[in-house]
Design a protein around this motif. Structure first.
Motif, mmCIF file in Angstrom:
data_model
loop_
_atom_site.group_PDB
_atom_site.id
_atom_site.type_symbol
_atom_site.label_atom_id
_atom_site.label_comp_id
_atom_site.label_asym_id
_atom_site.label_seq_id
_atom_site.Cartn_x
_atom_site.Cartn_y
_atom_site.Cartn_z
ATOM 1 N N ALA A 56 49.139 -35.640 -27.336
ATOM 2 C CA ALA A 56 48.953 -33.788 -27.436
ATOM 3 C C ALA A 56 49.529 -33.876 -28.919
ATOM 4 O O ALA A 56 49.660 -32.187 -29.891
ATOM 5 N N ALA A 57 50.263 -34.873 -29.687
ATOM 6 C CA ALA A 57 50.539 -34.856 -31.285
ATOM 7 C C ALA A 57 49.370 -34.489 -31.605
ATOM 8 O O ALA A 57 49.143 -33.591 -32.850
ATOM 9 N N ALA A 58 48.415 -35.505 -32.060
ATOM 10 C CA ALA A 58 47.613 -35.705 -32.882
ATOM 11 C C ALA A 58 46.648 -34.096 -32.769
ATOM 12 O O ALA A 58 46.239 -33.593 -33.622
ATOM 13 N N MET A 59 46.900 -33.375 -31.085
ATOM 14 C CA MET A 59 45.375 -32.029 -31.314
ATOM 15 C C MET A 59 46.246 -31.340 -32.276
ATOM 16 O O MET A 59 46.456 -30.035 -32.728
ATOM 17 N N GLY A 60 47.922 -31.388 -31.314
ATOM 18 C CA GLY A 60 48.327 -30.545 -32.101
ATOM 19 C C GLY A 60 48.957 -30.689 -33.906
ATOM 20 O O GLY A 60 49.681 -29.847 -34.492
ATOM 21 N N ASP A 80 44.993 -24.226 -32.667
ATOM 22 C CA ASP A 80 45.546 -22.931 -31.957
ATOM 23 C C ASP A 80 44.487 -21.779 -32.213
ATOM 24 O O ASP A 80 45.304 -20.623 -31.882
ATOM 25 N N ASP A 81 43.723 -22.078 -33.036
ATOM 26 C CA ASP A 81 42.530 -20.655 -32.869
ATOM 27 C C ASP A 81 41.268 -20.708 -31.269
ATOM 28 O O ASP A 81 40.920 -19.620 -30.868
ATOM 29 N N THR A 86 44.716 -25.532 -27.128
ATOM 30 C CA THR A 86 45.973 -25.400 -26.524
ATOM 31 C C THR A 86 46.840 -25.628 -25.780
ATOM 32 O O THR A 86 47.959 -25.814 -25.815
ATOM 33 N N PHE A 87 46.001 -24.877 -24.491
ATOM 34 C CA PHE A 87 46.032 -25.728 -22.902
ATOM 35 C C PHE A 87 46.119 -27.043 -23.339
ATOM 36 O O PHE A 87 47.097 -27.729 -22.599
ATOM 37 N N PHE A 88 44.816 -27.945 -23.920
ATOM 38 C CA PHE A 88 45.090 -29.021 -24.366
ATOM 39 C C PHE A 88 46.351 -29.764 -24.704
ATOM 40 O O PHE A 88 47.000 -30.883 -23.629
#
Length: 198
Positions: A56-60, A80-81, A86-88
Motif C-alpha cells: 500500500a505504501a509503495a503504490m501510494g 491515483d490516475d 487506487t483500489f489496490f
C-alpha cells in the motif's frame, strides 16, 4: 462381601485413573502441536502485515514526472490516475489494518489452543481478506502489465521506457501484495486444519 465390593470399586477407580492418564498424554501432545501452529500463525501475520502495508505504501507514493516539460504541458504518472491502482492501495491498507487487529485473536489461540471461537473468526475474515488482496493485486497487475507491454490492438503504448521509476515501484508493490495473498492462503489452511482436528 463388603470388602470384595470395596476392592472392585477401588479397581474400577484405578482403571478409571489409568484411562484418564492414557488420554491425558495425547491431549497434552495435541495442545503442544496446536500451540506451535498458533505461534506460526502469529509469525505469518507479522510477515503479512509487512507485505500488505509495504504494498500500500509503495503504490501510494508512486508518482513520477518526466523532466522534459513546458510551463503549460508536462508528462506525469501517478497511482491515483487509475482507479485500479487506487483500489489496490485501499484494499491492501484494509488488509494490513485487519491483520493488526487480528493479532490479539492470534495470541488468544496461542494461550488457549483449544479455543474454537477465535480460530473460526480468523478463518472467516482471513477468507474475506484473501479475496480482497487477490482482487487488488490482480487488477493492479493488469495495469502494470499494460504499462510494460502495451496493447497494439487497443493502441495503448507501453510507458515503462519513459516512466521507469513508476513501473518499478508499482511492480514491487504488486509482488508484495501477492505475497500477502499467499500468506493469507496459508493462514486459512492452518486454521481449517486446526478446526478440523477440534
Amino acid at each position: 462381601m463388603s470388602s470384595a465390593n470395596a476392592i472392585h470399586i477401588a479397581d474400577a477407580a484405578a482403571d478409571g485413573k489409568g484411562k484418564a492418564a492414557t488420554v491425558a498424554k495425547p491431549t497434552r501432545f495435541k495442545g503442544g502441536w496446536r500451540r506451535g501452529l498458533a505461534i506460526f500463525d502469529f509469525i505469518l501475520r507479522l510477515f503479512a502485515i509487512a507485505a500488505a502495508l509495504a504494498a500500500a505504501a509503495a503504490m501510494g507514493t508512486t508518482d513520477q514526472t518526466l523532466p522534459f516539460f513546458t510551463q503549460f504541458f508536462q508528462f506525469k504518472a501517478s497511482y491515483d490516475d487509475l482507479p485500479a491502482l487506487t483500489f489496490f492501495v485501499i484494499g491492501n491498507a484494509i488488509a494490513g489494518g485487519y491483520l493488526v487487529i487480528s493479532l490479539p485473536f492470534s495470541i488468544i489461540s496461542i494461550v488457549r489452543p483449544y479455543a474454537v471461537a477465535p480460530r473460526s473468526l480468523l478463518f472467516i475474515f482471513d477468507t474475506i481478506m484473501v479475496a480482497l488482496t487477490t482482487g487488488a493485486a490482480s487488477s493492479a497487475a493488469a495495469i502494470v502489465y499494460l504499462a510494460h507491454k502495451g496493447n497494439s490492438s487497443a493502441n495503448w503504448i507501453a510507458i515503462c521506457q519513459q516512466f521507469n521509476d513508476f513501473c518499478q515501484q508499482t511492480s514491487g508493490a504488486v509482488v508484495a501484495s501477492f505475497i500477502a495473498a499467499v500468506i493469507f492462503i496459508l493462514l486459512i489452511v492452518m486454521s481449517a486444519s486446526a478446526l478440523r482436528k477440534s
